[in-house]
Design a protein around this motif. Sequence first.
Motif, PDB file in Angstrom:
ATOM      1  N   ALA A 108       0.830  -1.208   0.000  1.00 54.63           N
ATOM      2  CA  ALA A 108       0.000   0.000   0.000  1.00 54.63           C
ATOM      3  C   ALA A 108       0.864   1.258   0.000  1.00 54.63           C
ATOM      4  N   ILE A 148       0.085   0.711  -4.361  1.00 53.05           N
ATOM      5  CA  ILE A 148      -0.589  -0.406  -5.016  1.00 53.05           C
ATOM      6  C   ILE A 148      -1.763  -0.849  -4.146  1.00 53.05           C
ATOM      7  N   ASP A 149      -2.910  -1.042  -4.764  1.00 52.85           N
ATOM      8  CA  ASP A 149      -4.117  -1.490  -4.063  1.00 52.85           C
ATOM      9  C   ASP A 149      -4.042  -3.004  -3.902  1.00 52.85           C
ATOM     10  N   ASP A 150      -3.613  -3.459  -2.720  1.00 54.80           N
ATOM     11  CA  ASP A 150      -3.442  -4.897  -2.518  1.00 54.80           C
ATOM     12  C   ASP A 150      -4.773  -5.635  -2.557  1.00 54.80           C
ATOM     13  N   ALA A 151      -5.856  -5.001  -2.078  1.00 53.87           N
ATOM     14  CA  ALA A 151      -7.166  -5.644  -2.101  1.00 53.87           C
ATOM     15  C   ALA A 151      -7.609  -5.892  -3.540  1.00 53.87           C
ATOM     16  N   ALA A 152      -7.370  -4.925  -4.394  1.00 55.25           N
ATOM     17  CA  ALA A 152      -7.734  -5.085  -5.804  1.00 55.25           C
ATOM     18  C   ALA A 152      -6.883  -6.172  -6.457  1.00 55.25           C
TER      19      ALA A 152
END
Length: 304
Positions: free
Chosen positions: A56, A60-64
Amino acid sequence: MSVAQRDVVHDVLFSEDDDELAGVAGERLAAALAAGQSAIVIATPSHQHVFAERVAAAGIDDAAAVTDGTLLMLDAAATLDLLRPDGAFDPSAFDEVVGSLVRERVARGPVFAFGEMVALLFDAGRPQEAIELESAWNELLRETGADLLCAYPGVLLEDPQHAVHIGSVCGMHGGVVADAVFRRQWQLEGERSSGSEARRLVANALRSRGVEEAAFYETLSVVTELVLNAVEHARTPLSLEVVIDDAHVCVRVGDGSPHPPVVREPGPRKVNVQRGLKLVAGLAARWGFEPAGAGKVVWADVAR
């Protein structure tokens, strides 16, 4: 690029703490995702959280990434259980569970993997199974061309009985990586056996930081001479400290005698007899001593 056209990357990290784990493994994970690679992370829940924070922080959107399948997070303990269906590591189970995941993602493009199941095996007193797991990973990496970073806790280096296993682990990796300055201290009895014990402890530390062959053996010689010199002349319990950075390995041996060390000319050479501070002076970039309480510390820096 085919596997035959590139070198397989299989590195190992002996992390001192979560900061170093994040600094090395977290950065590699973030770089892989930023480059559009798939990533497979087999880690403990707490370390998954460490990686999510580092990813994060890199924007970077780790969930996405998890949602679209670019990032796969697996629990290390639960995954390891699947690889030990009968209470011992099973290479066929590894191929079915981990191998299938890696092959599926390699079909889409480059893959970066992180794993610490090997650390759980060491922690459970099963170092041989950890080595078998490393071997299975090597076969899979050669087949698929995926990259892998394995992580072990630096605390393993505290146990001289792990010396043989740590050497085997390092030998199964293409590189040993690190981020932080390494510092470790041990207490020794000050007996003749302290020389061999010190060598095992320091050898583990040097391997865990990827110290090059020449500096590796020079440092072990220095350690042996400093410890045996203190055993012979101080005759007190000893402290041993090693500090490793990018440029030097510093060895510090403390004893309870206030008398300064003396460089003596070696006598007739005998097998298994230490050569003393004359050898230390020849191998070290610099050396010296300093008072410490009622005793002293003799130190030496070996260049890497």
